[in-house]
Write an enzyme that holds these catalytic residues in place. Structure first.
Site, PDB file in Angstrom:
ATOM      1  N   PRO A   2       0.831  -1.215   0.000  1.00 54.35           N
ATOM      2  CA  PRO A   2       0.000   0.000   0.000  1.00 54.35           C
ATOM      3  C   PRO A   2       0.864   1.263   0.000  1.00 54.35           C
ATOM      4  O   PRO A   2       1.869   1.331   0.689  1.00 54.35           O
ATOM      5  CB  PRO A   2      -0.812  -0.113   1.287  1.00 54.35           C
ATOM      6  CG  PRO A   2      -0.180  -1.175   2.102  1.00 54.35           C
ATOM      7  CD  PRO A   2       0.643  -2.023   1.194  1.00 54.35           C
ATOM      8  N   GLU A   3       0.484   2.226  -0.804  1.00 51.23           N
ATOM      9  CA  GLU A   3       1.189   3.505  -0.802  1.00 51.23           C
ATOM     10  C   GLU A   3       0.310   4.556  -0.139  1.00 51.23           C
ATOM     11  O   GLU A   3      -0.810   4.266   0.293  1.00 51.23           O
ATOM     12  CB  GLU A   3       1.552   3.891  -2.242  1.00 51.23           C
ATOM     13  CG  GLU A   3       2.571   2.910  -2.833  1.00 51.23           C
ATOM     14  CD  GLU A   3       3.649   3.606  -3.666  1.00 51.23           C
ATOM     15  OE1 GLU A   3       4.005   4.756  -3.359  1.00 51.23           O
ATOM     16  OE2 GLU A   3       4.118   2.984  -4.623  1.00 51.23           O
ATOM     17  N   HIS A  94      -6.136 -15.102   8.485  1.00 52.64           N
ATOM     18  CA  HIS A  94      -5.107 -14.066   8.505  1.00 52.64           C
ATOM     19  C   HIS A  94      -5.413 -12.937   9.484  1.00 52.64           C
ATOM     20  O   HIS A  94      -4.664 -11.966   9.556  1.00 52.64           O
ATOM     21  CB  HIS A  94      -4.908 -13.493   7.102  1.00 52.64           C
ATOM     22  CG  HIS A  94      -4.517 -14.523   6.087  1.00 52.64           C
ATOM     23  ND1 HIS A  94      -3.425 -15.344   6.269  1.00 52.64           N
ATOM     24  CD2 HIS A  94      -5.073 -14.874   4.911  1.00 52.64           C
ATOM     25  CE1 HIS A  94      -3.334 -16.169   5.237  1.00 52.64           C
ATOM     26  NE2 HIS A  94      -4.323 -15.910   4.404  1.00 52.64           N
ATOM     27  N   ARG A 114       1.138 -11.607   5.174  1.00 51.07           N
ATOM     28  CA  ARG A 114       2.591 -11.777   5.175  1.00 51.07           C
ATOM     29  C   ARG A 114       3.247 -11.290   6.465  1.00 51.07           C
ATOM     30  O   ARG A 114       4.466 -11.361   6.601  1.00 51.07           O
ATOM     31  CB  ARG A 114       3.179 -11.081   3.947  1.00 51.07           C
ATOM     32  CG  ARG A 114       2.626 -11.704   2.667  1.00 51.07           C
ATOM     33  CD  ARG A 114       3.112 -11.018   1.428  1.00 51.07           C
ATOM     34  NE  ARG A 114       4.552 -11.129   1.268  1.00 51.07           N
ATOM     35  CZ  ARG A 114       5.228 -10.547   0.289  1.00 51.07           C
ATOM     36  NH1 ARG A 114       4.601  -9.815  -0.590  1.00 51.07           N
ATOM     37  NH2 ARG A 114       6.528 -10.689   0.215  1.00 51.07           N
ATOM     38  N   ARG A 156      21.637  18.155  -1.058  1.00 49.62           N
ATOM     39  CA  ARG A 156      22.020  16.748  -1.137  1.00 49.62           C
ATOM     40  C   ARG A 156      22.594  16.448  -2.504  1.00 49.62           C
ATOM     41  O   ARG A 156      22.046  16.900  -3.500  1.00 49.62           O
ATOM     42  CB  ARG A 156      20.790  15.850  -0.968  1.00 49.62           C
ATOM     43  CG  ARG A 156      20.149  15.946   0.366  1.00 49.62           C
ATOM     44  CD  ARG A 156      20.527  14.758   1.197  1.00 49.62           C
ATOM     45  NE  ARG A 156      19.945  14.928   2.523  1.00 49.62           N
ATOM     46  CZ  ARG A 156      19.191  14.016   3.108  1.00 49.62           C
ATOM     47  NH1 ARG A 156      18.938  12.886   2.514  1.00 49.62           N
ATOM     48  NH2 ARG A 156      18.713  14.231   4.316  1.00 49.62           N
TER      49      ARG A 156
END
Ligand SMILES: [Zn+2]
Length: 283
Positions: A2-3, A94, A114, A156
Site C-alpha cells: 500500500p502507498e 489471517h 505476510r 544533497r
C-alpha cells in the site's frame, strides 16, 4: 504494497467507522502483529480495553488513532489491512488482532497475510507518536513545507528519485507514485538534485500531490460498501498509471515505448523521449 493514497483511504474509513467508539475487547490472535509493542500482547490488549478512539491520523504510511493522550500506531507493511465489518463475519485465518466495540456494532480486524505490518500502543503519542517523529511530513500534510524540502534537496548530492524515496526528506512517496510524478514533470529519475532548478522541484511536488489526489479520488468510491480496505499494488489506481509497470507500452504523451531500468532492487519506468537520461546522472 500500500502507498500513501491507499493508507489515506484507510485513514478516512477509520475516521468514519471507528472514531468515537469505545473498545469492549481487544484480542491479539498472533503475537507477531504486536512485536513492536515491547511490553507484549497482554499489555497491548489491556491498555486498549474500555478506551475510546478519538480520530484517525496519518503521516506517510503510518496511521495512528489517538486514545486519550496515547495512540495506537498501525503500519500495514506489505499486506496489512484494517477491515471494518459485521461481528458475525467469518474469521479469516489471517486475522491478527480483533477489536470489538461496546456499542455491539461493526468490528475492526487487523489482517495481515505476510505479517510485515504491525500495531503498537505509543504512550503520550496522541499528537505525534515518538516512533514516527523522525519521518518527514508527507506532501498531503499541512506540516509539509515545499521551501524546506527544496532547500534540503538542493544541498544533497543524490538522484531525484532516491530523494523522493528518502523518508527523512519527504514521507509517503513510494516507487509507483515517484515514477508517475517524474513522468508528469518530464524528469529522469537520475537527475542530480543539486542541479535542479527550484521551479522544477516545485513542479515535481505539485505533480506528486496531483497523482495522490487522483488516486484518492479513484479509491474513494470502493470504500463504504463493506470494508475499510487496502488492495496493495493490485489496487484500484492501476488503470490510471501512465508509466509504472508499462514497459514496452506507448508513452501516453508521445507514443515512445516505456523503458524499465533496475533501480534500488526495484524498477524505474520512464519514457526515454519525455525524460531523457542525464549525462551526469546520480542513480
Ligand atoms: Zn513520452
Amino acid at each position: 504494497m500500500p502507498e500513501l493514497p491507499e493508507v489515506e483511504t484507510v485513514r478516512g474509513g477509520l475516521q468514519r467507522h471507528v472514531s468515537g467508539r469505545t473498545f469492549a475487547d481487544v484480542q491479539v490472535l498472533h503475537p507477531r502483529a504486536v512485536r513492536r509493542h515491547l511490553a507484549g500482547p497482554a499489555d497491548f490488549e489491556a491498555r486498549l480495553r474500555g478506551r475510546q478512539f478519538d480520530g484517525a491520523r496519518r503521516r506517510g504510511k503510518y496511521l495512528w488513532l489517538p486514545v486519550g493522550d496515547d495512540a495506537m500506531v498501525a503500519h500495514l507493511g506489505m499486506s496489512g489491512q484494517l477491515l471494518v465489518g459485521p461481528p458475525d463475519a467469518p474469521l479469516s485465518p489471517h486475522v491478527r488482532v480483533r477489536f470489538t466495540f461496546a456499542d455491539g456494532g461493526s468490528e475492526l480486524r487487523f489482517t495481515d497475510q505476510r505479517t510485515f505490518g504491525h500495531l503498537l500502543l505509543a504512550a503520550d503519542g496522541a499528537e505525534l507518536p515518538s516512533v514516527i517523529a523522525h519521518i518527514a511530513p508527507d506532501p498531503l500534510e499541512s506540516a509539509f513545507d515545499p521551501v524546506w524540502f527544496a532547500y534540503r534537496l538542493h544541498s544533497r548530492k543524490t538522484g531525484i528519485k532516491r530523494a523522493l524515496l528518502d523518508q527523512s526528506l519527504i514521507s509517503g512517496v513510494g516507487n509507483i507514485y515517484a515514477d508517475e510524478a517524474l513522468w508528469r514533470t518530464k524528469l529522469h529519475f537520475a537527475r542530480a538534485t543539486d542541479r535542479l532548478r527550484p521551479s522544477a522541484i516545485v513542479g515535481l511536488i505539485a505533480a506528486v500531490r496531483e497523482v495522490f489526489a487522483e488516486a484518492l479520488l479513484a479509491g474513494g468510491t470502493s470504500f463504504d460498501s463493506l470494508y475499510v480496505n487496502v488492495n496493495g499494488e493490485s489496487g484500484y489506481f492501476d488503470r490510471s498509471l501512465s508509466v509504472y509497470g508499462r514497459e514496452g507500452e506507448p508513452c501516453p504523451r508521445c507514443g515512445t515505448r516505456i523503458r524499465r531500468d533496475p533501480f534500488m532492487n526495484r524498477s524505474s519506468y520512464t519514457c526515454p523521449k519525455c525524460q531523457p537520461r542525464p549525462r551526469n546522472g546520480r542513480w
